[in-house]
Design a protein around this motif. Structure first.
Motif, PDB file in Angstrom:
ATOM      1  N   PHE A 162       0.799  -1.231   0.000  1.00  9.19           N
ATOM      2  CA  PHE A 162       0.000   0.000   0.000  1.00  9.19           C
ATOM      3  C   PHE A 162       0.835   1.286   0.000  1.00  9.19           C
ATOM      4  N   GLY A 163       2.112   1.178   0.385  1.00 13.02           N
ATOM      5  CA  GLY A 163       2.939   2.377   0.441  1.00 13.02           C
ATOM      6  C   GLY A 163       3.921   2.511  -0.692  1.00 13.02           C
ATOM      7  N   GLU A 164       4.150   1.424  -1.457  1.00 18.84           N
ATOM      8  CA  GLU A 164       5.133   1.472  -2.544  1.00 18.84           C
ATOM      9  C   GLU A 164       4.554   0.979  -3.872  1.00 18.84           C
ATOM     10  N   ILE A 165       4.262  -0.321  -3.957  1.00 17.14           N
ATOM     11  CA  ILE A 165       3.897  -0.929  -5.240  1.00 17.14           C
ATOM     12  C   ILE A 165       2.622  -0.318  -5.818  1.00 17.14           C
ATOM     13  N   THR A 166       1.537  -0.293  -5.029  1.00 18.51           N
ATOM     14  CA  THR A 166       0.257   0.194  -5.539  1.00 18.51           C
ATOM     15  C   THR A 166       0.299   1.667  -5.940  1.00 18.51           C
ATOM     16  N   PRO A 167       0.740   2.579  -5.057  1.00 19.65           N
ATOM     17  CA  PRO A 167       0.750   3.997  -5.457  1.00 19.65           C
ATOM     18  C   PRO A 167       1.699   4.288  -6.608  1.00 19.65           C
ATOM     19  N   LYS A 168       2.840   3.619  -6.653  1.00 18.96           N
ATOM     20  CA  LYS A 168       3.783   3.870  -7.751  1.00 18.96           C
ATOM     21  C   LYS A 168       3.235   3.356  -9.075  1.00 18.96           C
ATOM     22  N   SER A 169       2.543   2.220  -9.050  1.00 18.07           N
ATOM     23  CA  SER A 169       1.939   1.686 -10.280  1.00 18.07           C
ATOM     24  C   SER A 169       0.864   2.634 -10.797  1.00 18.07           C
ATOM     25  N   LEU A 170       0.025   3.136  -9.895  1.00 15.74           N
ATOM     26  CA  LEU A 170      -1.034   4.062 -10.309  1.00 15.74           C
ATOM     27  C   LEU A 170      -0.447   5.372 -10.832  1.00 15.74           C
ATOM     28  N   ALA A 171       0.573   5.878 -10.150  1.00 14.43           N
ATOM     29  CA  ALA A 171       1.197   7.133 -10.571  1.00 14.43           C
ATOM     30  C   ALA A 171       1.904   6.984 -11.911  1.00 14.43           C
ATOM     31  N   LYS A 172       2.450   5.810 -12.170  1.00 14.77           N
ATOM     32  CA  LYS A 172       3.117   5.564 -13.449  1.00 14.77           C
ATOM     33  C   LYS A 172       2.131   5.617 -14.602  1.00 14.77           C
ATOM     34  N   GLU A 173       0.882   5.163 -14.343  1.00 16.77           N
ATOM     35  CA  GLU A 173      -0.140   5.170 -15.382  1.00 16.77           C
ATOM     36  C   GLU A 173      -0.622   6.585 -15.702  1.00 16.77           C
ATOM     37  N   ARG A 174      -0.745   7.431 -14.679  1.00 15.61           N
ATOM     38  CA  ARG A 174      -1.260   8.804 -14.887  1.00 15.61           C
ATOM     39  C   ARG A 174      -0.374   9.804 -14.147  1.00 15.61           C
ATOM     40  N   PRO A 175       0.843  10.008 -14.616  1.00 15.92           N
ATOM     41  CA  PRO A 175       1.778  10.880 -13.895  1.00 15.92           C
ATOM     42  C   PRO A 175       1.323  12.336 -13.812  1.00 15.92           C
ATOM     43  N   GLU A 176       0.738  12.858 -14.902  1.00 14.29           N
ATOM     44  CA  GLU A 176       0.330  14.266 -14.893  1.00 14.29           C
ATOM     45  C   GLU A 176      -0.792  14.515 -13.884  1.00 14.29           C
ATOM     46  N   ALA A 177      -1.758  13.596 -13.823  1.00 14.89           N
ATOM     47  CA  ALA A 177      -2.865  13.759 -12.886  1.00 14.89           C
ATOM     48  C   ALA A 177      -2.360  13.774 -11.445  1.00 14.89           C
ATOM     49  N   PHE A 178      -1.453  12.859 -11.106  1.00 12.70           N
ATOM     50  CA  PHE A 178      -0.893  12.815  -9.758  1.00 12.70           C
ATOM     51  C   PHE A 178      -0.059  14.057  -9.474  1.00 12.70           C
ATOM     52  N   ALA A 179       0.732  14.480 -10.465  1.00  7.81           N
ATOM     53  CA  ALA A 179       1.598  15.646 -10.263  1.00  7.81           C
ATOM     54  C   ALA A 179       0.769  16.904 -10.026  1.00  7.81           C
ATOM     55  N   PHE A 180      -0.288  17.086 -10.824  1.00  8.41           N
ATOM     56  CA  PHE A 180      -1.147  18.259 -10.651  1.00  8.41           C
ATOM     57  C   PHE A 180      -1.843  18.243  -9.286  1.00  8.41           C
ATOM     58  N   ALA A 181      -2.261  17.040  -8.831  1.00  7.64           N
ATOM     59  CA  ALA A 181      -2.986  16.942  -7.564  1.00  7.64           C
ATOM     60  C   ALA A 181      -2.088  17.182  -6.358  1.00  7.64           C
ATOM     61  N   THR A 182      -0.831  16.777  -6.470  1.00  6.08           N
ATOM     62  CA  THR A 182       0.081  16.873  -5.323  1.00  6.08           C
ATOM     63  C   THR A 182       0.920  18.145  -5.317  1.00  6.08           C
ATOM     64  N   ALA A 183       0.903  18.908  -6.399  1.00  8.01           N
ATOM     65  CA  ALA A 183       1.765  20.091  -6.509  1.00  8.01           C
ATOM     66  C   ALA A 183       1.579  21.091  -5.377  1.00  8.01           C
ATOM     67  N   PRO A 184       0.343  21.468  -4.990  1.00  5.60           N
ATOM     68  CA  PRO A 184       0.187  22.449  -3.902  1.00  5.60           C
ATOM     69  C   PRO A 184       0.815  21.995  -2.584  1.00  5.60           C
ATOM     70  N   ILE A 185       0.586  20.724  -2.220  1.00 10.05           N
ATOM     71  CA  ILE A 185       1.130  20.214  -0.952  1.00 10.05           C
ATOM     72  C   ILE A 185       2.653  20.148  -1.018  1.00 10.05           C
ATOM     73  N   LEU A 186       3.177  19.662  -2.151  1.00 14.21           N
ATOM     74  CA  LEU A 186       4.636  19.528  -2.282  1.00 14.21           C
ATOM     75  C   LEU A 186       5.315  20.890  -2.278  1.00 14.21           C
ATOM     76  N   SER A 187       4.670  21.911  -2.843  1.00 14.76           N
ATOM     77  CA  SER A 187       5.251  23.257  -2.838  1.00 14.76           C
ATOM     78  C   SER A 187       5.445  23.748  -1.409  1.00 14.76           C
ATOM     79  N   VAL A 188       4.447  23.489  -0.541  1.00 11.60           N
ATOM     80  CA  VAL A 188       4.558  23.886   0.869  1.00 11.60           C
ATOM     81  C   VAL A 188       5.657  23.098   1.560  1.00 11.60           C
TER      82      VAL A 188
END
Length: 432
Positions: free
Chosen positions: A108-134
């Motif tokens: 749940f902390g490595e394989i699953t999230p990384k597989s999902l993020a690999k499929e849709r990198p832009e969607a994950f990047a856009f969603a996490t950008a505000p939190i990561l900027s802080v």
């Protein structure tokens, strides 16, 4: 401990979610298509601009993600240890905590999230950008410290002759291929970009018209005869030589010849223009610059003995960028023709670089030939004759046409694996 158990469990779940967040963010930002992202940012997409800004400072972003991921993973392990010790005792609690947390983090902390993020990198990047900027701003002191540490390590192990950050041509071509596969570039656009990338690697000798194919006229040829040569060849310019073609002294233009014929009283000497000279080892990118600056459309290629190796025109150079250019006077021909039985008919004038690309085989460093005709001579060791056969990679090559000691055409037939092994075995037995 039983009263605090639910709180510990809730804290572990939160840490696991944060671990998945950091893992997905790392994969998403490392998988982004920066070319497409930059295009969206240039078109006014604010989210894309924010993501691009984080990507451009990838070292700081990666440090932030790794710091956050390690904090939550270590915290999760500590909480799990306390929880399981309370439930199972100090003897088996730590072991059970290690097993459960390892499995949970992996799934749940490595394989699953990384597989999902690999499929849709832009969607994950856009969603996490505000939190990561802080988080990048919060962890700035630690990022600065780690940056200094990285510079120290790089300085200790740095090699002066190594340019690790340079993007080589192969990497650029790979990027173009990925953009084409993802639909951002058409096949024609990607071919044009590849040609531009490889343009600096092409030398004059690879694209020139060889001496035996050069149409030229002597400087004492009557203008009427010169006009006939223009009419027969369809060329707009012709080299002019004195005594021998090894002594090309200039170039004449078709319109100047017909103008001189109409005016009468003019001779060849009145219309000869200066020509440009170059060598076979000159890069065509450099020659193109020279042709443009000196307003020439043709250059004479001189060999190491001072003789004429061939000629090269502005059209020859441009064709390396945009492909073959046919006009109404050109007879369209193909260097490679695939037959219905799977064989290839290849012209002797075809370039070796084109042959490697067409057959999808690696470049043979032991072959020095520039053209297929040169390959035949190199492989057979004598002047070509119809019926000469040799092996080239996984193909059996046979000379099908030759004229005046020159290869006109060969046939390439793919050989079977068994025959290939038998041939290699025969060669090994002969060499013993």
């Amino acid at each position: 401990m039983d009263d605090n158990g639910p709180y510990y469990f809730a804290a572990i779940v939160i840490c696991l979610i944060l671990s998945a967040f950091f893992s997905a963010s790392e994969t998403a930002y490392s998988s982004l298509n920066l070319i497409r992202l930059k295009a969206r940012a240039d078109n006014g997409d604010r989210k894309a601009a924010k993501v691009l800004k984080l990507s451009e400072a990838f070292d700081s972003l990666l440090s932030t993600i790794l710091i956050g991921n390690n904090i939550v993973n270590i915290g999760m392990s500590s909480l799990a240890t306390v929880l399981f010790v309370g439930l199972l005792g100090s003897a088996s609690g730590p072991g059970a905590a290690t097993l459960v947390i390892t499995v949970a983090v992996l799934i749940f902390g490595e394989i699953t999230p990384k597989s999902l993020a690999k499929e849709r990198p832009e969607a994950f990047a856009f969603a996490t950008a505000p939190i990561l900027s802080v988080l990048v701003a919060v962890f700035t002191p630690l990022n600065v410290l780690f940056s200094l540490w990285k510079k120290l390590i790089s300085h200790l192990f740095h090699k002066e002759d190594e340019e690790a950050d340079d993007i080589i041509d192969a990497e650029l071509i790979t990027m173009v291929s990925e953009a084409e596969n993802e639909g951002d570039l058409t096949n024609r656009e990607s071919e044009l970009i590849r040609s531009a990338i490889e343009f600096d690697d092409v030398e004059v000798e690879e694209v020139l018209t060889p001496r035996v194919d050069v149409e030229a006229v002597a400087d004492d040829t009557p203008l009427d005869e010169v006009a006939d040569v223009f009419e027969k060849t369809g060329y707009s310019r012709l080299p002019v030589y004195h005594d021998t073609i090894d002594n090309i002294i200039g170039v004449i233009h078709e319109k100047d010849v017909f103008k001189a014929i109409r005016r009468q009283g003019m001779t060849m000497a009145d219309i000869i223009k200066d020509t440009l000279y170059t060598t076979g080892s000159t890069q065509i990118s450099e020659l193109l610059r020279t042709l443009r600056e000196q307003h020439h459309h043709m250059a004479v290629v001189v060999d190491e003995y001072g003789g004429t190796e061939g000629i090269i025109t502005l059209e020859d150079v441009l064709e390396e960028l945009v492909g073959e250019i046919w006009d109404e006077h050109d007879e369209e021909t193909q260097d490679f023709v695939r037959q219905t039985n799977g064989c290839w008919l290849v012209k002797g004038s075809a370039g070796m670089a084109d042959l490697y690309e067409k057959l999808g085989i690696p470049e043979d460093e032991d072959v020095d030939a520039i053209t297929v005709g040169g390959l035949v001579q190199e492989m057979t060791g004598h002047l070509p004759r119809v019926g000469d056969t040799f092996l080239f990679h996984d193909y059996e090559a046979t000379v099908t046409r030759e004229t005046h000691r020159r290869v006109e055409e060969i046939r390439l037939k793919k050989i079977s694996a068994e025959r290939d092994r038998d041939t290699k075995k025969q060669k090994e037995e002969k060499s013993r």
